[in-house]
Design a protein around this motif. Structure first.
Motif, short mmCIF file in Angstrom:
data_model
loop_
_atom_site.label_atom_id
_atom_site.label_comp_id
_atom_site.label_asym_id
_atom_site.label_seq_id
_atom_site.Cartn_x
_atom_site.Cartn_y
_atom_site.Cartn_z
N ASP A 184 0.95 2.55 10.86
CA ASP A 184 0.96 3.53 9.78
C ASP A 184 -0.23 3.27 8.87
OD1 ASP A 184 1.73 1.30 8.34
OD2 ASP A 184 3.84 1.86 8.25
N ASP A 206 -0.67 1.74 5.99
CA ASP A 206 -0.90 0.40 5.46
C ASP A 206 -0.97 -0.68 6.54
OD1 ASP A 206 1.79 0.88 5.88
OD2 ASP A 206 2.45 -0.51 4.32
N HIS A 207 -0.64 -0.34 7.79
CA HIS A 207 -0.76 -1.30 8.90
C HIS A 207 -1.42 -0.62 10.09
CE1 HIS A 207 2.58 -3.01 6.51
NE2 HIS A 207 1.97 -4.14 6.80
N HIS A 250 2.58 -3.18 13.51
CA HIS A 250 3.37 -4.16 12.76
C HIS A 250 3.75 -5.36 13.61
CE1 HIS A 250 3.72 -0.38 10.56
NE2 HIS A 250 3.93 -1.10 9.49
ZN LIG Z 1 3.26 -0.38 7.56
#
Ligand SMILES: [Zn+2]
Length: 292
Positions: free
Chosen positions: A63, A65-66, A70
């Motif tokens: 996503d 932010d990653h 993950h």
């Molecule tokens: Zn994330």
């Protein structure tokens, strides 16, 4: 895949009952070795909770932010296991030191409970064999946990018939073992966090796939994101006369080939005449040509 959580739940329930039975065995026998064993079991249980929690978190797709996914959240479970192991080791050291003052062991009284606990644990270890290796090892669902029971059983029996020091030695051995586990977890985490290089064969594959298409690999950096996936970048030089469009297409093919091996690599196309005397500049140019 869908059956894994249910199987895991069964494993956790078996371990919980196994740990409870061992605790009863420790209380009725007064054995410090069995006590150390049961404390270790509870640490494993707490670790299992953390391992499962982070394992699930790691399955979330990439996503904002990653962007690399993950996958590394899996190691949160290992990190938590390390903390629980150290807590158990601390408690065991305290019980062992306190035991130096001397105590009585009634191993026979605890035996049925210890055997029941061992049986439950053995069933859990057998069931856990098909689970993810990180879950299995760091939640302590391994045969080595059964070895601990052997030590606590032997220690407590010797403690009753020969002297409490034997029981205490069993407790110390189990404490030593859990400290060793903590050390191994630490080393494993460090390996991942230090961005260890991908195996040699992936570098070789990258070079081979490029050479097959007439391109020459001049630089590559491949690091492991977790046990299975790698990411990195590389610089390739096309043969003289190859057009940029063709080089792009060929490099795309190589990227795809590596993608099949779980390796997400970005390949820059650089040009040979700029590579030798001013390598760093060529590298900068190559970065500006970043594809994707
Ligand atoms: Zn994330």
């Amino acid at each position: 895949m869908a059956s894994v959580p249910r199987q895991l739940a069964v494993v956790v329930v078996l371990v919980a009952f196994g740990a409870a039975a061992k605790t009863v065995a420790a209380v009725v026998s007064g054995s410090r070795a069995i006590l150390a064993d049961s404390v270790t079991c509870f640490a494993s249980l707490a670790a299992a909770g953390a391992v499962v929690y982070y394992y699930r978190a790691s399955l979330v797709p990439p996503d904002e932010d990653h962007p690399y996914g993950h996958a590394r959240l899996r190691y949160g479970g290992v990190l938590a296991s390390l903390a629980f192991y150290m807590m158990a080791a601390g408690a065991n050291v305290a019980f062992t030191l306190e035991g130096l003052r001397g105590y009585r062991v009634e191993a026979a009284a605890g035996l049925p409970w210890l055997l029941a606990g061992t049986g439950l644990y053995a069933a859990a270890v057998l069931l856990a064999r098909s689970l993810d290796p990180v879950v299995r090892v760091y939640a302590g669902f391994t045969a080595s946990e059964l070895l601990e029971t052997g030590v606590s059983l032997g220690g407590s029996l010797a403690g009753q018939y020969i002297g409490y020091m034997y029981d205490l030695a069993g407790a110390a051995a189990i404490t030593g073992y859990i400290l060793h586990e903590a050390y191994e977890a630490h080393r494993y985490l460090l390996r991942v966090f230090s961005d260890v290089a991908a195996p040699r064969r992936l570098y070789e594959m990258l070079r081979r796939e490029l050479e097959l298409r007439g391109l020459r690999l001049v630089r590559a950096r491949l690091r492991m994101l977790d046990d299975r996936t790698c990411a990195g970048d590389a610089v390739a030089v096309p043969p003289p006369g190859m057009s940029a469009d063709v080089a792009d297409l060929l490099v795309d093919e190589v990227v795809e080939e590596l993608g099949k091996r779980n390796c997400d690599v970005v390949i820059h196309v650089a040009y040979a005449e700029r590579s030798s005397p001013r390598a760093s500049e060529a590298r900068r140019d190559a970065t500006e040509r970043t594809r994707l």
